[in-house]
Design an enzyme around this catalytic site. Structure first.
Site, mmCIF file in Angstrom:
data_model
loop_
_atom_site.group_PDB
_atom_site.id
_atom_site.type_symbol
_atom_site.label_atom_id
_atom_site.label_comp_id
_atom_site.label_asym_id
_atom_site.label_seq_id
_atom_site.Cartn_x
_atom_site.Cartn_y
_atom_site.Cartn_z
ATOM 1 N N HIS A 153 1.028 -1.251 0.211
ATOM 2 C CA HIS A 153 -0.081 0.132 0.006
ATOM 3 C C HIS A 153 0.882 1.115 0.015
ATOM 4 O O HIS A 153 1.746 1.111 0.522
ATOM 5 C CB HIS A 153 -0.946 -0.139 1.198
ATOM 6 C CG HIS A 153 -0.284 -0.234 2.556
ATOM 7 N ND1 HIS A 153 0.087 -1.476 2.895
ATOM 8 C CD2 HIS A 153 -0.077 0.847 3.367
ATOM 9 C CE1 HIS A 153 0.681 -1.420 4.139
ATOM 10 N NE2 HIS A 153 0.562 -0.035 4.619
ATOM 11 N N HIS B 87 0.621 5.431 1.088
ATOM 12 C CA HIS B 87 -0.172 6.225 1.590
ATOM 13 C C HIS B 87 0.010 7.571 1.049
ATOM 14 O O HIS B 87 1.171 8.276 0.578
ATOM 15 C CB HIS B 87 0.572 6.550 3.243
ATOM 16 C CG HIS B 87 0.587 5.461 4.041
ATOM 17 N ND1 HIS B 87 -0.300 5.378 5.152
ATOM 18 C CD2 HIS B 87 1.442 4.362 4.244
ATOM 19 C CE1 HIS B 87 0.040 4.090 5.862
ATOM 20 N NE2 HIS B 87 1.025 3.579 5.309
#
Ligand code: 5GP
Ligand code: ZN
Length: 119
Positions: free
Chosen positions: A105, A107
């Site tokens: 992921h 951010h």
């Protein structure tokens, strides 16, 4: 870091809709959603829809993983009108990197002035 397998991975479940999240945008291969515990006025996570444990686990298909992920991240930042003031893209890999969820992921953090270097 939780080395979640594909079957018990919370982000896989968000990508499939099995558990709810505040989705911001979605493409064929990536999903963007609000972080549950925001660290800035804007805090969005961008993930590949398929399970990859982290940056260190991206294989030879690297371009197919990074291009849609980073494209969606910068598009979402634009949608959030962060381009002018700026924002930060962060990717935590492994224990020293501070990774807590074992699904790749990025951010997006914005809406306040962020300090540098990170702690
Ligand atoms: P990491 O520390 O692995 O780089 O970031 C994981 C992020 O996922 C954290 O910022 C955390 O708040 C967020 N997070 C963990 N569980 C959930 C969840 O179930 N839903 C959402 N939307 N975010 C989550
Ligand atoms: Zn996963």
């Amino acid at each position: 870091m939780t080395r979640d397998s594909k079957t018990d991975c919370i982000f896989c479940k968000i990508a499939s809709g099995e558990i709810p999240a505040r989705i911001v945008a979605r493409t064929d291969s990536a999903v963007a959603f609000h972080d549950l515990n925001p660290q800035a006025p804007h805090h969005v996570l961008v993930i590949p829809t398929r399970h990859i444990a982290g940056a260190a686990f991206v294989g030879p298909e690297a371009t197919d993983v990074w291009a849609p992920l980073m494209s969606l991240a910068t598009e979402v930042a634009k949608q959030l009108e962060l381009d002018e003031k700026g924002y930060r893209l962060v990717l935590n890999q492994g224990p020293d990197g501070g990774q807590s969820v074992g699904h790749l992921h990025v951010h997006i953090l914005g809406g306040r002035r962020l300090s540098w270097p990170p702690g």
